[in-house]
Write an enzyme that holds these catalytic residues in place. Structure first.
Site, short mmCIF file in Angstrom:
data_model
loop_
_atom_site.label_atom_id
_atom_site.label_comp_id
_atom_site.label_asym_id
_atom_site.label_seq_id
_atom_site.Cartn_x
_atom_site.Cartn_y
_atom_site.Cartn_z
N ASN A 10 0.88 -1.18 0.00
CA ASN A 10 0.00 0.00 0.00
C ASN A 10 0.91 1.22 0.00
O ASN A 10 1.51 1.54 1.02
CB ASN A 10 -0.90 -0.01 1.25
CG ASN A 10 -1.71 1.27 1.39
OD1 ASN A 10 -1.84 2.02 0.43
ND2 ASN A 10 -2.24 1.52 2.58
N LYS A 12 0.05 4.24 -0.27
CA LYS A 12 -0.62 5.45 0.25
C LYS A 12 -0.41 6.60 -0.74
O LYS A 12 -0.38 6.36 -1.93
CB LYS A 12 -0.13 5.79 1.66
CG LYS A 12 -0.12 4.56 2.57
CD LYS A 12 0.07 4.91 4.00
CE LYS A 12 0.30 3.62 4.78
NZ LYS A 12 -0.01 3.76 6.19
N HIS A 94 -9.59 1.31 4.71
CA HIS A 94 -8.31 1.47 5.40
C HIS A 94 -8.54 2.38 6.61
O HIS A 94 -9.35 3.31 6.55
CB HIS A 94 -7.27 2.08 4.46
CG HIS A 94 -5.88 2.04 5.03
ND1 HIS A 94 -5.45 2.95 5.97
CD2 HIS A 94 -4.86 1.18 4.82
CE1 HIS A 94 -4.20 2.65 6.30
NE2 HIS A 94 -3.82 1.59 5.62
N GLU A 96 -6.98 4.77 7.75
CA GLU A 96 -6.80 6.21 7.48
C GLU A 96 -8.05 6.81 6.85
O GLU A 96 -8.39 7.96 7.09
CB GLU A 96 -5.55 6.41 6.59
CG GLU A 96 -4.28 6.18 7.39
CD GLU A 96 -3.07 5.69 6.60
OE1 GLU A 96 -3.05 5.82 5.37
OE2 GLU A 96 -2.15 5.15 7.24
N GLU A 166 -5.78 -5.05 10.34
CA GLU A 166 -4.74 -4.04 10.54
C GLU A 166 -5.01 -3.31 11.85
O GLU A 166 -5.76 -2.32 11.86
CB GLU A 166 -4.75 -3.03 9.39
CG GLU A 166 -4.48 -3.63 8.03
CD GLU A 166 -3.83 -2.61 7.12
OE1 GLU A 166 -2.71 -2.86 6.67
OE2 GLU A 166 -4.42 -1.55 6.88
N GLY A 172 2.09 2.10 10.63
CA GLY A 172 3.03 3.21 10.50
C GLY A 172 3.71 3.59 11.81
O GLY A 172 4.32 4.64 11.90
N SER A 207 3.10 -2.41 10.19
CA SER A 207 4.56 -2.43 10.34
C SER A 207 5.20 -3.77 9.96
O SER A 207 6.16 -4.20 10.59
CB SER A 207 4.94 -2.01 11.76
OG SER A 207 4.46 -0.71 12.03
C1 PEP Z 1 -0.92 0.15 5.77
O1 PEP Z 1 -0.85 1.28 5.33
O2 PEP Z 1 -1.88 -0.57 5.43
C2 PEP Z 1 0.13 -0.34 6.66
C3 PEP Z 1 0.01 -1.51 7.20
O3 PEP Z 1 1.20 0.50 6.87
P1 PEP Z 1 2.61 0.13 7.59
O4 PEP Z 1 3.06 -1.18 7.02
O5 PEP Z 1 3.51 1.26 7.24
O6 PEP Z 1 2.32 0.01 9.05
#
Ligand code: PEP
Length: 252
Positions: A10, A12, A94, A96, A166, A172, A207
């Site tokens: 992803n 973003k 997501h 976000e 998630e 992040g 992460s």
């Molecule tokens: C994501 O944006 O779905 C995500 C898991 O980000 P990160 O791996 O940076 O935590």
């Protein structure tokens, strides 16, 4: 039974056409010697979708979709417009989007249904915040997010989605869920999905990087990862693909 291992990036609101071209070159399966059962996908900004459309090695996805077919929805993007760019996956819900753009579970479910009606595979994201976990509400929160999708989709359609657990506190932040912690929620999700549960790819996100992918992907109910930050670094992403590939090969 889901037999593939899924490595989904992803990006973003990051990347560029030159980075997309670099990834198309760098993710050639035969050069990486990847097992057939590894599915690689990148969910990128809409303007980069076309750069991946000729790739036979990487599936390409968007990060959001309109609930509507077309019309006066300034700034939105429809399923048909995404498909014209060669897109076949789309992330919906997501954290976000849920947090920064106030998307409700009903809207997320509508988006998943809209994607399926047009032949796109939705990757539905669910997950609890740190506070909700501390309050012991993980299963309540994730359950509500999943039930909204189950209510909206036609019988039989639920098994066409991919689902990403998630935990918001792990996105992040560099704070990955412990493999057992992630497995606990994944196995619970699988059970909630009933018969469809055995057919749906369940990805873990939060992460994930080359240093922890192996342990996470080894968990019984984790079929791969949704990877944010680490998916922007080609070497790191290649390493995660190779780790996924090694897990598909018979051991010993
Ligand atoms: C994501 O944006 O779905 C995500 C898991 O980000 P990160 O791996 O940076 O935590």
């Amino acid at each position: 039974m889901v037999s593939s291992v899924f490595v989904v990036g992803n990006w973003k609101m990051n990347g560029s056409i030159s980075r997309a071209e670099e990834f198309c070159q760098g993710l050639r399966r035969f050069e990486l010697d990847l097992a057939e059962q590894v599915e690689i996908a990148l969910c990128v900004p809409d303007t980069l979708l076309a750069a991946f459309s000729a790739s036979e090695d990487v599936r390409v996805g968007a990060q959001n979709i309109s609930e509507y077919d077309s019309g006066a929805y300034t700034g939105e993007i429809s399923a048909d417009l995404l498909m014209e760019q060669g897109c076949d996956l789309v992330i919906v819900g997501h954290s976000e989007r849920r947090q920064l753009f106030a998307e409700s579970s009903e809207q997320v479910a509508n988006k998943a249904a809209q994607a399926l009606r047009h032949g796109l595979t939705p990757i539905v994201c669910v997950g609890e915040t740190e506070q909700q976990r501390e309050q012991g509400r993980t299963f309540e929160v994730v359950g509500e997010q999943i039930q909204a999708v189950q209510r909206e989709l036609k019988a039989g359609d639920i098994e066409k989605i991919w689902l990403a657990y998630e935990p918001v506190w792990a996105i992040g932040t560099g704070k990955t869920a412990q493999p057992e912690q992630a497995q606990e929620v994944h196995s619970w999700i699988r059970a909630q999905l009933g018969k469809a549960g055995v057919k749906i790819p369940l990805l873990y996100g939060g992460s994930v990087k080359a240093a922890n992918a192996d342990q996470l992907f080894q968990q019984k109910d984790i079929n791969g990862g949704l990877i944010g930050g680490a998916s922007l670094d080609l070497n790191e992403f290649q390493s995660i693909c190779k780790i996924a590939s090694a897990l598909t090969k018979p051991k010993g």
